[in-house]
Design a protein around this motif. Sequence first.
Motif, short mmCIF file in Angstrom:
data_model
loop_
_atom_site.label_atom_id
_atom_site.label_comp_id
_atom_site.label_asym_id
_atom_site.label_seq_id
_atom_site.Cartn_x
_atom_site.Cartn_y
_atom_site.Cartn_z
N ALA A 61 1.02 -1.43 0.05
CA ALA A 61 -0.02 -0.88 0.43
C ALA A 61 0.53 1.76 0.29
O ALA A 61 0.69 2.11 -0.33
CB ALA A 61 -1.24 0.12 1.21
N GLY A 65 1.20 4.41 -2.76
CA GLY A 65 0.93 5.60 -3.21
C GLY A 65 2.10 6.51 -3.83
O GLY A 65 1.81 7.27 -4.78
N ASP A 261 -5.39 -3.67 5.15
CA ASP A 261 -4.49 -3.04 4.38
C ASP A 261 -5.10 -2.12 3.46
O ASP A 261 -5.55 -0.92 2.67
CB ASP A 261 -3.54 -2.32 4.28
CG ASP A 261 -2.93 -3.05 6.49
OD1 ASP A 261 -3.49 -2.31 6.91
OD2 ASP A 261 -2.39 -3.41 6.56
N SER A 262 -5.14 -3.16 1.64
CA SER A 262 -4.97 -3.71 0.72
C SER A 262 -6.22 -3.97 0.71
O SER A 262 -7.04 -4.68 1.37
CB SER A 262 -3.77 -3.99 -0.06
OG SER A 262 -2.66 -3.02 0.39
N LEU A 281 -9.78 -1.44 4.82
CA LEU A 281 -8.73 -0.46 4.41
C LEU A 281 -8.31 0.57 4.58
O LEU A 281 -9.18 1.53 5.33
CB LEU A 281 -9.72 0.30 2.67
CG LEU A 281 -10.32 -1.19 2.15
CD1 LEU A 281 -10.84 0.13 0.47
CD2 LEU A 281 -9.35 -1.50 1.06
N LYS A 282 -7.15 0.75 4.54
CA LYS A 282 -5.93 1.66 5.24
C LYS A 282 -5.26 2.42 4.34
O LYS A 282 -4.03 1.86 3.64
CB LYS A 282 -4.95 0.72 6.80
CG LYS A 282 -4.39 1.92 7.00
CD LYS A 282 -4.28 1.22 8.16
CE LYS A 282 -2.36 1.71 9.06
NZ LYS A 282 -2.12 1.24 10.27
N ARG A 283 -5.75 3.62 4.10
CA ARG A 283 -5.21 4.06 2.93
C ARG A 283 -3.51 4.40 2.58
O ARG A 283 -3.61 5.51 2.92
CB ARG A 283 -5.96 5.13 2.49
CG ARG A 283 -7.71 5.22 2.24
CD ARG A 283 -7.39 3.71 0.88
NE ARG A 283 -8.73 3.87 -0.25
CZ ARG A 283 -9.17 3.16 -0.92
NH1 ARG A 283 -7.92 2.45 -1.72
NH2 ARG A 283 -9.86 3.00 -0.82
N ASP A 285 -1.38 4.67 0.84
CA ASP A 285 -1.25 5.28 -0.35
C ASP A 285 -1.87 6.29 -0.77
O ASP A 285 -1.15 7.18 -0.99
CB ASP A 285 -1.93 3.94 -1.43
CG ASP A 285 -3.43 4.05 -1.18
OD1 ASP A 285 -4.19 4.76 0.41
OD2 ASP A 285 -4.25 3.65 -2.24
N THR A 286 -2.57 6.66 0.10
CA THR A 286 -2.88 8.24 -0.16
C THR A 286 -2.64 8.55 0.61
O THR A 286 -2.20 9.96 0.67
CB THR A 286 -4.38 8.41 0.83
OG1 THR A 286 -5.31 8.00 -0.17
CG2 THR A 286 -5.30 9.89 1.01
N ASP A 312 -12.21 9.52 4.35
CA ASP A 312 -12.05 8.49 3.92
C ASP A 312 -10.34 7.67 3.76
O ASP A 312 -9.98 7.04 3.08
CB ASP A 312 -12.56 8.04 2.82
CG ASP A 312 -13.71 8.79 2.13
OD1 ASP A 312 -14.97 7.96 2.82
OD2 ASP A 312 -14.47 9.27 1.38
N GLY A 313 -10.01 8.18 5.60
CA GLY A 313 -8.66 7.55 5.50
C GLY A 313 -8.59 6.33 5.62
O GLY A 313 -7.10 5.43 5.70
N SER A 317 -13.40 -2.38 1.67
CA SER A 317 -14.14 -3.12 0.13
C SER A 317 -14.82 -3.56 -0.27
O SER A 317 -15.57 -4.17 0.76
CB SER A 317 -12.62 -3.97 -0.22
OG SER A 317 -12.72 -4.87 0.53
#
Length: 348
Positions: A61, A65, A261-262, A281-283, A285-286, A312-313, A317
């Motif tokens: 992830a 990013g 996470d992903s 989802l744990k962003r 990547d963001t 939305d952090g 999914s």
Amino acid sequence: MRRGLRISLVTLTGAALTLGASACGGKKATTGGDDGGGKKTVKVGLAYDIGGRGDKSFNDAAYAGLQKVQSTLNLEVKDIEATKGESDNDKVQRLELLAKSGYNPVIAVGFAYAGPLGKVAKNHPNTKFAIVDDSSVTGPNVTNLVFAEEQGSFLVGAAAALKSKTGRIGFIGGVDTPLIKKFEAGYTAGAKKAKPDIKIDVKYISRGTDFSGFSDPAKGKTVAEGQYDGGADVIYHAAGLSGVGLFQAAAAKQKYAIGVDSDQYQNAEAAQKPLIITSMLKRVDTAVFDFVKAAGEGTAKAGPITFDLKNDGVGYSTANAAEIKDVQAKLDEFKQQIVSGAITVPTK
């Protein structure tokens, strides 16, 4: 996940040689093309947590990013993997190597880098550093990328309870750290909110300073098999690479699993996909995208930045529509209650 990138091994010399085995797996990635489009070139250093790139979860992830930033900046990336049983000194040398080699910003993936980063950041005041999952390290050049993991875990806990037919679900943690306890706390709270009489089996693969629980799929499979055999029909993991073992057990037992996470449904094997209800989802990547973009533009700020349901952090999914659609409305109702403050999710 490397589409559009040219990957090659880096030849390490000088200070890099002091890393020894810790530099194993180090890679350098550059964007295709040149700088003709007017995009600034930024050298980014990425120090992975245990499991490294290819864990299909936390570390991947972080790397994703960087890929997203390519639309804005040309990147030269040097990423180095951690090794099992390494010392804090190994982590210090890894971060020092990246900073001394001119990589700026440098990102430490995981709370295990807290102590080492605190030392290295002071030695390189002109380098921007970020650390994922830790807020204890402070400094004018340190950004803390932290998450409300308990909130996303609450939603998948509710999903697990609602999908369970046996009334028993499971949780597998990689290591019993305060961070992973947040996942457990949120998951338990969400499950109990959705179905108060649900039974929850909890097991950690390793404990204390033994971080092998994040990188042992065989043990992950064994723990999952034990929980399935004990009556659980849905299991959620927060165990990094060890979660691969959960999916293997789910396919063998034909029971449900939940990723972390992903969106782990996307990269699962064909036999596993139908059984992965959702993923928390744990962003990361963001978070990495925002930080690298800000660093490239000279606007990165020190201190903690929190990613939660409101921005939305974190979330869940919906890729496996066939399995999630019947509970999605209820999960979204819970999400709105958390965002509004009607539900406060525990962290312990």
